[in-house]
Write a protein that holds these residues in place. Structure first.
Motif, PDB file in Angstrom:
ATOM      1  N   UNK A 173       0.820  -1.201   0.000  1.00  0.00           N
ATOM      2  CA  UNK A 173       0.000   0.000   0.000  1.00  0.00           C
ATOM      3  C   UNK A 173       0.853   1.250   0.000  1.00  0.00           C
ATOM      4  N   UNK A 174       1.987   1.209   0.699  1.00  0.00           N
ATOM      5  CA  UNK A 174       2.884   2.362   0.735  1.00  0.00           C
ATOM      6  C   UNK A 174       3.473   2.634  -0.643  1.00  0.00           C
ATOM      7  N   UNK A 175       3.801   1.574  -1.371  1.00  0.00           N
ATOM      8  CA  UNK A 175       4.338   1.762  -2.715  1.00  0.00           C
ATOM      9  C   UNK A 175       3.280   2.331  -3.660  1.00  0.00           C
ATOM     10  N   UNK A 176       2.043   1.890  -3.507  1.00  0.00           N
ATOM     11  CA  UNK A 176       0.968   2.438  -4.343  1.00  0.00           C
ATOM     12  C   UNK A 176       0.818   3.932  -4.085  1.00  0.00           C
ATOM     13  N   UNK A 177       0.846   4.327  -2.814  1.00  0.00           N
ATOM     14  CA  UNK A 177       0.761   5.751  -2.482  1.00  0.00           C
ATOM     15  C   UNK A 177       1.946   6.513  -3.074  1.00  0.00           C
ATOM     16  N   UNK A 178       3.141   5.916  -3.000  1.00  0.00           N
ATOM     17  CA  UNK A 178       4.332   6.568  -3.551  1.00  0.00           C
ATOM     18  C   UNK A 178       4.216   6.729  -5.058  1.00  0.00           C
ATOM     19  N   UNK A 211      -5.110  15.805  -3.112  1.00  0.00           N
ATOM     20  CA  UNK A 211      -5.101  17.220  -2.738  1.00  0.00           C
ATOM     21  C   UNK A 211      -3.817  17.855  -3.282  1.00  0.00           C
ATOM     22  N   UNK A 212      -3.958  18.612  -4.336  1.00  0.00           N
ATOM     23  CA  UNK A 212      -2.785  19.212  -4.985  1.00  0.00           C
ATOM     24  C   UNK A 212      -2.181  20.354  -4.175  1.00  0.00           C
ATOM     25  N   UNK A 221       2.193  14.130   0.824  1.00  0.00           N
ATOM     26  CA  UNK A 221       0.935  14.215   1.564  1.00  0.00           C
ATOM     27  C   UNK A 221      -0.265  14.453   0.652  1.00  0.00           C
ATOM     28  N   UNK A 222      -0.066  14.365  -0.638  1.00  0.00           N
ATOM     29  CA  UNK A 222      -1.156  14.684  -1.563  1.00  0.00           C
ATOM     30  C   UNK A 222      -2.190  13.556  -1.661  1.00  0.00           C
TER      31      UNK A 222
END
Length: 573
Positions: free
Chosen positions: A460-465, A491-492, A498-499
């Motif tokens: 999941x962390x890699x997907x967010x990255x 959120x741009x 943190x987007x």
């Protein structure tokens, strides 16, 4: 004074030349200057047939109308080039790259061999390598140059012409080297004009943008190095002058981000775009720059942006809907180069409000061979969709549909999520019949690259990255379309890292350290478009070709409704 394209070219109906200030007078010479006509093109992209692309021409008529006719096409381009060249005994045709790939079916189905054949017949003399020349890898690029029928990908070469003879003109790549430091292709070429004391040498340096590795499949350029553009050009200038060059032209596959026709007093629209970062470092002894890549059109007098660099910069949009016609004088004694006239010429045969060029019958017959060979594949219906699917907006139905198709095609490999890059979606998919039927030619135009699908394990962390990497270039984000069942908030306005928030799969929150099966195309799987996260997993399961998956999806369930665009919640405008 400022003379924008709309006013100057509309008033002259694209037939007269706009004068370019000659600058300080050169010392007198007993030898009359030699006049050479330079015809510049860029981003042909295999457009063998005329195409409707009004944005190439803009509102050019006095009453603000855009040209209302197809532009470009090999047969019309051939006539335009021939007639322009006929105005001078000495001329040179130069392309700034992307002759091939990301091209219509009639060319792409045959690995763009007919596009090379057309340019041989038109008399192209130099082509700078663009990023799309490397879409199928460097070995296939060398086949385009040298000919032959060796197969380097999924599609069979030499289907119509056997053997394929290759290009009569050199591909130039001054900043592309192999691991041992040798050039992949020549850096420059020289043409001589005139004779005796009036003979002049015109050197052409050609090169792609150094950002190619982020734009093509990494496996296709493995081992190649793409150096700094300005450094490569500047290193060659003194060498060419020592070899007797009287004029130096740069053909570079990089461009500005604004359209326009700039004359005295203007600042070249601020020279917006990455090309400016190169030009402001360029050796002032360069005489002319022919650019491309951004599909913009402009004739820019760069000295108004930087008085120390007195050269013209051109780009002619997309698909050879226009060409740049430049009249250059070269003093054989003083090596003084002046662009005396510059004109943007629309390549078209139908609209009587503009100069018309009748299609060249020989080129038309040559292209017809490939039209005939591609017709059965092109016209084959592949399924129905519920309405026009367009590639506009942060999230769009077409991208979502492709992601859904790729997820469905790799479910057997355990796929739970699929992502699709926006650069891989090349055009809209708009049914031409009332029942929503689309053809193979239409879906091929949407996905012409022949990538295979690859499924991998990501946390999941890699997907967010990976989703954060949509903003690797903040001013030009690369948005990923996502498959059905996956949602997140974007959120741009937030800082880097943190987007992306509230990622869910079928309503269940994505867990940072849990593993998920994710499908992307082979371009992304190699780290393309700067999505390096997708290159991290070593063990990837290879699936079907992306286009085959798209066709199977559209053909399923008796037709497909366009998916909703509710998978990305955009915050912050």
């Amino acid at each position: 004074m400022i003379r924008p394209l709309i006013a100057s070219l509309a008033a002259l109906v694209l037939t007269a030349c706009a004068s370019v200030p000659a600058g300080p007078a050169a010392p007198s010479s007993d030898l009359a200057p030699l006049t050479v006509r330079i015809i510049g093109i860029n981003d042909f992209h295999g457009n063998l047939l005329p195409h409707k692309r009004k944005s190439d021409a803009g509102p050019l008529t006095p009453d603000g109308r855009a040209i209302d006719a197809p532009v470009g096409g090999a047969a019309v381009l051939a006539t335009a080039v021939r007639q322009l060249r006929a105005q001078n005994s000495d001329s040179l045709v130069i392309s700034a790259g992307d002759l091939i790939s990301a091209s219509p079916l009639v060319s792409s189905l045959f690995l763009d061999e007919p596009s090379i054949g057309v340019m041989n017949r038109i008399g192209l003399e130099f082509n700078a390598v663009g990023n799309h020349e490397l879409d199928r890898g460097w070995q296939e690029l060398l086949r385009m140059q040298n000919g032959g029928c060796e197969q380097f990908g999924l599609r069979e070469p030499c289907q119509v012409e056997n053997p394929f003879e290759g290009a009569d003109f050199p591909f130039l790549a001054a900043n592309v080297t192999r691991p041992d430091g040798s050039l992949l292709l020549p850096a420059y070429g020289i043409r001589h004009f005139g004779s005796g004391e009036r003979e002049v040498a015109v050197a052409v340096i050609g090169l792609p943008l150094r950002g190619v590795p982020a734009l093509v499949s990494p496996t296709g350029i493995e081992g190649l190095n793409f150096g700094d553009e300005a450094d490569a050009i500047n290193a060659l200038v003194p060498k060419l002058l020592d070899e007797g060059a009287d004029a130096i032209i740069v053909a570079i596959h990089q461009g500005f981000e604004a359209d326009g026709y700039y004359d005295s007093g203007d600042d070249c629209g601020g020279a917006i775009g990455p090309l400016n970062d190169i030009l402001k470092r360029l050796d002032p002894r360069v005489d002319l720059v022919i650019s491309g890549h951004t599909h913009r059109y402009f004739i820019c007098e760069y000295s108004q942006f930087d008085p120390t660099r007195d050269f013209l910069v051109t780009s002619t949009g997309y698909g050879s809907g226009m060409v740049a016609d430049l009249v250059v004088t070269i003093d054989p004694a003083k090596h003084d180069v002046r662009v005396k006239a510059a004109e943007m010429v629309i390549v078209q045969s139908e609209d009587p409000n503009f100069r018309r060029f009748a299609p060249d019958p020989e080129i038309a017959a040559y292209v017809a061979q490939y039209e005939q060979a591609s017709r059965a594949a092109a016209e084959r219906p592949v399924g129905r969709i519920s309405g026009p699917a367009r590639e506009d907006g942060w999230e769009n139905a077409l991208g979502n549909m492709i992601a859904d198709a790729q997820l469905a095609a790799t479910r057997a490999n355990g796929a739970q999520i699929a992502f699709m890059n926006e650069g891989g979606v090349r055009t809209d998919l708009v049914p031409e019949t009332a029942d929503g039927t689309v053809t193979f030619a239409q879906i091929y135009a949407v996905q012409p690259f022949g990538n295979v699908l690859m499924t991998m394990d990501l946390t999941g962390a890699q997907i967010a990255a990976a989703l954060e990497q949509q903003f690797t270039v903040p001013d030009a984000p690369e948005v990923l379309s996502v498959s059905d069942g996956f949602t997140y908030r974007l959120d741009r306005t937030k800082p880097v890292g943190q987007r992306v928030s509230d990622m869910r799969l079928d309503g269940t929150p994505i867990v940072s350290d849990a593993r998920y099966r994710v499908t992307v195309n082979s371009f992304l799987a190699g780290g393309g478009d700067r999505f390096t996260v997708f290159a991290e997993p070593e063990n990837k399961t290879i699936g079907p070709v992306d286009l085959d998956s798209f066709e199977a999806w559209i053909d399923g369930e008796g037709g497909r409704a366009l998916p909703a665009t509710d998978r990305i919640t955009l915050i912050g405008g």
